[in-house]
Design an enzyme around this catalytic site. Sequence first.
Site, PDB file in Angstrom:
ATOM      1  N   SER A 154       5.656   2.650 -31.760  1.00 56.58           N
ATOM      2  CA  SER A 154       6.574   3.798 -31.750  1.00 56.58           C
ATOM      3  C   SER A 154       5.909   5.111 -31.329  1.00 56.58           C
ATOM      4  CB  SER A 154       7.274   3.936 -33.105  1.00 56.58           C
ATOM      5  OG  SER A 154       8.072   2.790 -33.346  1.00 56.58           O
ATOM      6  N   GLY A 198       8.318  -0.974 -32.083  1.00 54.06           N
ATOM      7  CA  GLY A 198       9.740  -0.982 -31.728  1.00 54.06           C
ATOM      8  C   GLY A 198      10.675  -0.559 -32.844  1.00 54.06           C
ATOM      9  N   GLU A 226       4.223  -9.882 -30.674  1.00 53.04           N
ATOM     10  CA  GLU A 226       5.373 -10.706 -30.261  1.00 53.04           C
ATOM     11  C   GLU A 226       4.905 -12.083 -29.808  1.00 53.04           C
ATOM     12  OE1 GLU A 226       6.974  -7.771 -27.590  1.00 53.04           O
ATOM     13  OE2 GLU A 226       7.393  -6.506 -29.324  1.00 53.04           O
ATOM     14  N   GLU A 232      -1.957  -2.277 -33.715  1.00 51.72           N
ATOM     15  CA  GLU A 232      -0.504  -2.186 -33.647  1.00 51.72           C
ATOM     16  C   GLU A 232       0.098  -2.742 -34.938  1.00 51.72           C
ATOM     17  OE1 GLU A 232       1.029  -1.816 -29.377  1.00 51.72           O
ATOM     18  OE2 GLU A 232       0.964  -3.933 -29.849  1.00 51.72           O
ATOM     19  N   HIS A 251      -0.611  -9.945 -28.488  1.00 46.06           N
ATOM     20  CA  HIS A 251       0.443  -9.007 -28.906  1.00 46.06           C
ATOM     21  C   HIS A 251       1.218  -9.632 -30.060  1.00 46.06           C
ATOM     22  CE1 HIS A 251       4.079  -6.586 -28.886  1.00 46.06           C
ATOM     23  NE2 HIS A 251       3.362  -5.661 -28.270  1.00 46.06           N
ATOM     24  N   ASN A 286       3.300  -0.974 -21.943  1.00 46.33           N
ATOM     25  CA  ASN A 286       3.662  -2.392 -22.076  1.00 46.33           C
ATOM     26  C   ASN A 286       5.155  -2.512 -21.825  1.00 46.33           C
ATOM     27  OD1 ASN A 286       4.123  -5.024 -22.751  1.00 46.33           O
ATOM     28  ND2 ASN A 286       3.807  -4.747 -24.960  1.00 46.33           N
ATOM     29  N   LYS A 333       6.916  -5.176 -21.538  1.00 39.93           N
ATOM     30  CA  LYS A 333       7.558  -6.367 -22.128  1.00 39.93           C
ATOM     31  C   LYS A 333       8.485  -7.021 -21.102  1.00 39.93           C
ATOM     32  CE  LYS A 333       7.291  -4.032 -26.527  1.00 39.93           C
ATOM     33  NZ  LYS A 333       7.551  -4.097 -27.927  1.00 39.93           N
TER      34      LYS A 333
HETATM   35  C1  PEP Z   1       4.207  -2.564 -28.072  1.00 41.88           C
HETATM   36  O1  PEP Z   1       5.038  -3.427 -27.843  1.00 41.88           O
HETATM   37  O2  PEP Z   1       3.025  -2.781 -27.810  1.00 41.88           O
HETATM   38  C2  PEP Z   1       4.664  -1.291 -28.631  1.00 41.88           C
HETATM   39  C3  PEP Z   1       3.776  -0.487 -29.121  1.00 41.88           C
HETATM   40  O3  PEP Z   1       6.026  -1.054 -28.608  1.00 41.88           O
HETATM   41  P1  PEP Z   1       6.766   0.327 -29.013  1.00 41.88           P
HETATM   42  O4  PEP Z   1       5.994   1.441 -28.375  1.00 41.88           O
HETATM   43  O5  PEP Z   1       8.136   0.187 -28.438  1.00 41.88           O
HETATM   44  O6  PEP Z   1       6.737   0.415 -30.498  1.00 41.88           O
END
Ligand code: PEP
Length: 250
Positions: A207, A174, A99, A168, A97, A11, A13
């Site tokens: 992460s 993040g 976000e 998630e 997601h 992803n 973003k």
């Molecule tokens: C995400 O945005 O779906 C995500 C898992 O981000 P990160 O791997 O940076 O935590």
Amino acid sequence: MGSKKPLLIANWKLHHSKASAGDFFERVVPVIAAVKHVDLAIAPVALMLDFSVQKLCKSSIKVAAQNVFYEEKGAFTGEWSVAQLREIGVSMAIVGHSERRSIFKESDSDVAKKARACLLGGLTPIICVGESLKERDEGQLEAVLNRQCQLVMEHIKDLDGEIIFAYEPLWAIGTGRSASAKEADEAHGIIFKILDKRPAKVIYGGSVKADNIREIVAMPHVDGALVGGASLQVESFLSMVKELNKNELD
Ligand code: PEP
């Protein structure tokens, strides 16, 4: 890793220019040609979907959108539809997601409608669910997953087609603090219970990086990973692919 073929979805973003994405594809595609034991997809920004499909159409890497609207057409400025994604060769779309839920105020109902629209139009939805730290601390994990997943399941109960859930946890996205393999596996077990035998993949996001991907994806209820930060650079992306495909690339 057992016999499953893990799925790794990047992803991106709001990152990468056309130039840097092009460079990424040029470096990654030849390496991926030798990868047999991992399914791969990349979700670039919407403006680069068409370009990404052109660059990846001869490789096994699929292209996913980071979002899609549930209506087919009409007065919805700034949105795009499932049919428009299909027309340019996109095969998957992330919906819900965290976000999108937190910054753009998407509701559980929006997410469920988006998942339905994807299946109706022939896109695989990657449906993101997960709890906040407060909800986890208050023992709400199962209740949150039930609320988020069940509404989706109600909306798609009459439709076939591949679905993917991405667990998630908000506190892991993040932040550099991943769920442990055991925590991910437990949450995925809850999701599989809600799915009640409907075939689906459940992947983990939050992460993930080369250091922890193998341990997490080796868990029985974990079918792969959705990765943000560690998917942006060629080296870290390929390190994760290599971890999942160990014998093949070594
Ligand atoms: C995400 O945005 O779906 C995500 C898992 O981000 P990160 O791997 O940076 O935590």
